[in-house]
Write a protein that holds these residues in place. Structure first.
Motif, PDB file in Angstrom:
ATOM      1  N   UNK A   1       0.774  -1.232   0.000  1.00  0.00           N
ATOM      2  CA  UNK A   1       0.000   0.000   0.000  1.00  0.00           C
ATOM      3  C   UNK A   1       0.805   1.280   0.000  1.00  0.00           C
ATOM      4  N   UNK A   2       2.110   1.203  -0.264  1.00  0.00           N
ATOM      5  CA  UNK A   2       2.922   2.424  -0.320  1.00  0.00           C
ATOM      6  C   UNK A   2       2.382   3.339  -1.413  1.00  0.00           C
ATOM      7  N   UNK A   3       2.230   4.598  -1.067  1.00  0.00           N
ATOM      8  CA  UNK A   3       1.698   5.578  -2.019  1.00  0.00           C
ATOM      9  C   UNK A   3       2.771   6.593  -2.388  1.00  0.00           C
ATOM     10  N   UNK A   4       2.770   6.980  -3.653  1.00  0.00           N
ATOM     11  CA  UNK A   4       3.642   8.048  -4.111  1.00  0.00           C
ATOM     12  C   UNK A   4       2.804   9.297  -4.311  1.00  0.00           C
ATOM     13  N   UNK A   5       3.317  10.422  -3.888  1.00  0.00           N
ATOM     14  CA  UNK A   5       2.593  11.686  -3.985  1.00  0.00           C
ATOM     15  C   UNK A   5       3.169  12.540  -5.115  1.00  0.00           C
ATOM     16  N   UNK A   6       2.292  13.298  -5.775  1.00  0.00           N
ATOM     17  CA  UNK A   6       2.688  14.306  -6.760  1.00  0.00           C
ATOM     18  C   UNK A   6       3.543  13.763  -7.905  1.00  0.00           C
ATOM     19  N   UNK A   7       3.137  12.623  -8.457  1.00  0.00           N
ATOM     20  CA  UNK A   7       3.854  12.058  -9.603  1.00  0.00           C
ATOM     21  C   UNK A   7       3.540  12.899 -10.839  1.00  0.00           C
ATOM     22  N   UNK A   8       4.589  13.338 -11.510  1.00  0.00           N
ATOM     23  CA  UNK A   8       4.440  14.227 -12.665  1.00  0.00           C
ATOM     24  C   UNK A   8       4.840  13.545 -13.975  1.00  0.00           C
ATOM     25  N   UNK A   9       5.762  12.573 -13.918  1.00  0.00           N
ATOM     26  CA  UNK A   9       6.300  11.993 -15.148  1.00  0.00           C
ATOM     27  C   UNK A   9       6.429  10.476 -15.044  1.00  0.00           C
ATOM     28  N   UNK A  10       6.007   9.812 -16.114  1.00  0.00           N
ATOM     29  CA  UNK A  10       6.187   8.370 -16.288  1.00  0.00           C
ATOM     30  C   UNK A  10       7.157   8.182 -17.447  1.00  0.00           C
ATOM     31  N   UNK A  11       8.224   7.437 -17.212  1.00  0.00           N
ATOM     32  CA  UNK A  11       9.193   7.132 -18.266  1.00  0.00           C
ATOM     33  C   UNK A  11       9.295   5.617 -18.423  1.00  0.00           C
ATOM     34  N   UNK A  12       9.286   5.186 -19.673  1.00  0.00           N
ATOM     35  CA  UNK A  12       9.474   3.775 -19.988  1.00  0.00           C
ATOM     36  C   UNK A  12      10.642   3.698 -20.965  1.00  0.00           C
ATOM     37  N   UNK A  13      11.686   2.995 -20.577  1.00  0.00           N
ATOM     38  CA  UNK A  13      12.871   2.852 -21.424  1.00  0.00           C
ATOM     39  C   UNK A  13      13.017   1.377 -21.788  1.00  0.00           C
ATOM     40  N   UNK A  14      13.120   1.127 -23.077  1.00  0.00           N
ATOM     41  CA  UNK A  14      13.317  -0.228 -23.583  1.00  0.00           C
ATOM     42  C   UNK A  14      14.794  -0.393 -23.924  1.00  0.00           C
ATOM     43  N   UNK A  15      15.519  -1.133 -23.063  1.00  0.00           N
ATOM     44  CA  UNK A  15      16.950  -1.327 -23.260  1.00  0.00           C
ATOM     45  C   UNK A  15      17.245  -2.424 -24.280  1.00  0.00           C
ATOM     46  N   UNK A  16      16.308  -3.369 -24.409  1.00  0.00           N
ATOM     47  CA  UNK A  16      16.466  -4.463 -25.368  1.00  0.00           C
ATOM     48  C   UNK A  16      15.158  -4.678 -26.096  1.00  0.00           C
ATOM     49  N   UNK A  17      15.255  -5.263 -27.289  1.00  0.00           N
ATOM     50  CA  UNK A  17      14.078  -5.564 -28.101  1.00  0.00           C
ATOM     51  C   UNK A  17      14.198  -6.981 -28.620  1.00  0.00           C
ATOM     52  N   UNK A  18      13.042  -7.611 -28.840  1.00  0.00           N
ATOM     53  CA  UNK A  18      13.056  -8.946 -29.453  1.00  0.00           C
ATOM     54  C   UNK A  18      13.354  -8.848 -30.947  1.00  0.00           C
ATOM     55  N   UNK A  19      13.326  -7.632 -31.505  1.00  0.00           N
ATOM     56  CA  UNK A  19      13.663  -7.392 -32.903  1.00  0.00           C
ATOM     57  C   UNK A  19      15.167  -7.155 -33.026  1.00  0.00           C
ATOM     58  N   UNK A  20      15.778  -7.784 -33.996  1.00  0.00           N
ATOM     59  CA  UNK A  20      17.225  -7.673 -34.208  1.00  0.00           C
ATOM     60  C   UNK A  20      17.664  -6.222 -34.373  1.00  0.00           C
ATOM     61  N   UNK A  21      16.814  -5.388 -34.991  1.00  0.00           N
ATOM     62  CA  UNK A  21      17.173  -3.997 -35.265  1.00  0.00           C
ATOM     63  C   UNK A  21      16.783  -3.039 -34.138  1.00  0.00           C
ATOM     64  N   UNK A  22      16.164  -3.555 -33.076  1.00  0.00           N
ATOM     65  CA  UNK A  22      15.817  -2.728 -31.928  1.00  0.00           C
ATOM     66  C   UNK A  22      14.514  -1.960 -32.071  1.00  0.00           C
TER      67      UNK A  22
END
Length: 151
Positions: free
Chosen positions: A119-140
């Protein structure tokens, strides 16, 4: 427990992505992750890492990490196979960061941000970032049909 809703439908935000295939935003742009249609998607160009950044117009007052979920539907063969999700507060401080490992499938995948947080809560979240370091595609390349943030 109240029912969850998609914050990416109920809140206003700005989205940026690292790339769009052939810079063709009319056919492959970022908005297609949020349109609810089955036959449209964001297609990244080749190269890694790829990323999605969502900045909310108004900070999210409170996010319960134990129930907050990220839902993503990839195109199989073009999956971000190593994905780091992070949240920043309104003062640009990172308040959450976790690595996930999506399956190389076409189905909707659900990632609970932190089921162990009790139940930990985060307050005042302004930004969501999703970074894909690897891909199942050979070319990324990454292809995403749907992206939701449930809270």
């Amino acid at each position: 427990m109240s029912s969850q809703h998609n914050l990416l439908q109920s809140k206003q935000f700005k989205c940026s992505v690292s790339s769009v295939l052939n810079k063709d935003v009319k056919q492959h742009g970022k908005t297609f992750m949020f349109d609810g249609l089955e036959d449209t998607a964001w297609y990244s160009d080749q190269g890694l890492p790829q990323n999605i950044n969502i900045v909310f117009n108004e900070p999210l007052e409170s996010l319960d990490l134990s129930t907050c979920q990220l839902k993503i539907k990839f195109q199989g063969g073009f999956v971000g196979s190593v994905m780091t999700v992070s949240l920043d507060d309104s003062s640009s401080q990172n308040v959450y960061k976790k690595c996930f490992y999506p399956d190389d499938i076409n189905d909707m995948q659900i990632f609970t941000l932190d089921a162990e947080s009790n139940g930990k809560k985060l307050e005042n979240v302004k930004k969501l970032s999703i970074v894909f370091e690897q891909s199942s595609d050979f070319f990324g390349r990454i292809i995403i049909y749907h992206l939701e943030l449930l809270a």
